[in-house]
Design an enzyme around this catalytic site. Sequence first.
Site, PDB file in Angstrom:
ATOM      1  N   LYS A  54       9.372 -86.422 -16.670  1.00 24.22           N
ATOM      2  CA  LYS A  54       9.085 -87.862 -16.741  1.00 24.22           C
ATOM      3  C   LYS A  54       9.032 -88.433 -18.165  1.00 24.22           C
ATOM      4  O   LYS A  54       8.463 -89.497 -18.408  1.00 24.22           O
ATOM      5  CB  LYS A  54       7.778 -88.233 -16.014  1.00 24.22           C
ATOM      6  N   HIS A 118      13.120 -78.534 -17.762  1.00 23.94           N
ATOM      7  CA  HIS A 118      11.760 -78.966 -18.111  1.00 23.94           C
ATOM      8  C   HIS A 118      10.936 -77.770 -18.602  1.00 23.94           C
ATOM      9  O   HIS A 118       9.714 -77.864 -18.724  1.00 23.94           O
ATOM     10  CB  HIS A 118      11.064 -79.574 -16.893  1.00 23.94           C
ATOM     11  N   SER A 148       3.565 -91.839 -15.319  1.00 28.04           N
ATOM     12  CA  SER A 148       4.853 -91.697 -14.652  1.00 28.04           C
ATOM     13  C   SER A 148       4.860 -90.461 -13.748  1.00 28.04           C
ATOM     14  O   SER A 148       5.373 -90.487 -12.620  1.00 28.04           O
ATOM     15  CB  SER A 148       5.959 -91.597 -15.706  1.00 28.04           C
TER      16      SER A 148
END
Length: 305
Positions: A54, A118, A148
């Site tokens: 995010k 990620h 987020s």
Amino acid sequence: MNKMKDLSLGETMIRTGLREVDGVPVTEPIASIWDQVWKFKAKPDDVLIATYAKAGTTWTQEIVDMIQQNGDTEKCKRETTYKRHPFLEWFLAEPPSARYSGVELAEAMPSPRTIKTHLPVQLLPPSFWEQNCKIIYVARNAKDNLVSYYHFHRMNKGLPDPGTWEEFVEKFMTGKVLWGSWYDHVKGWWKAKDKHRILYLFYEDMKENPKREIQKIAKFLEKDLSEEVLNKIVHSTSFEVMKENPMANYTKDFEGIMDHSISPFMRKGTVADWKNHFTVAQNEKFDEDYKKKMSDTSLVFRMEL
Ligand SMILES: Nc1ncnc2c1ncn2[C@@H]1O[C@H](COP(=O)(O)O)[C@@H](OP(=O)(O)O)[C@H]1O
Ligand SMILES: O=[N+]([O-])c1ccc(OS(=O)(=O)O)cc1
């Protein structure tokens, strides 16, 4: 059949639990194939986009693709973001219609490949370092990143239940969330940039002056862009345009898993939305803890523009 439909729609889908890989929480499916991820064979011309979830991954993916396609928007619509750029560690076996293996997708893809991850720096498969791949890392201030991530957990049934806002803030601060501690993530990659080919960018800078940051990325990728192409990229990668682009807004993937009516993937795309979420007390507590966790780094974030 109705039951099947229900299941595939995710209403009754059981949300994944988390399992640790070297102390970092990942989804159960990712943990189950971790060996494959760790042994992934990067190639010298792979470009890696690394972020904490995010932080502006999808935005950066669109910018990179537009640069690579020399501003050809049609070519960038050849597939969805999810399929254009293998999401390295991501693995989903069920339901079969949504099966995804980032490793398999990358292996089947012709070079040059652009790959997304990620993973925190210590979990990046060693071949990326061995092959000296170019890496673009994007970081976003902790509070907006957290907000987020909270909304993303609400709308994405492929992720654990976030619990209440208060509970999620606590989990984020203690790193008990998917992909682990935000603090360790941004600091770890920041440190790595002194030894490797890493372009370290900030979401806030991209919002402030997208043209300048796109130029930085183009330079890093050794691509010369005309003024006309550059302006076209600024336009087509703006939040407003990407929100309406089905190949970039995640409305075509994760059907039945992501529910955009709860919170759209392209949610707000702004800096300082955290001010609409944190209470004064929560903010004070967060700041105090933040100071401690970030006392051993030169990394500085802007929480507003
Ligand atoms: N073109 C763009 N410009 C600004 N923000 C964008 C963007 N495209 C996506 N985003 C925002 O980036 C976040 C998603 O990040 P990721 O791609 O890493 O999952 C979301 O933040 P918000 O939830 O704050 O709106 C999303 O709205
Ligand atoms: O759980 N998912 O389905 C998922 C998780 C992360 C993700 O990537 S992100 O860049 O949007 O955080 C996409 C899908």
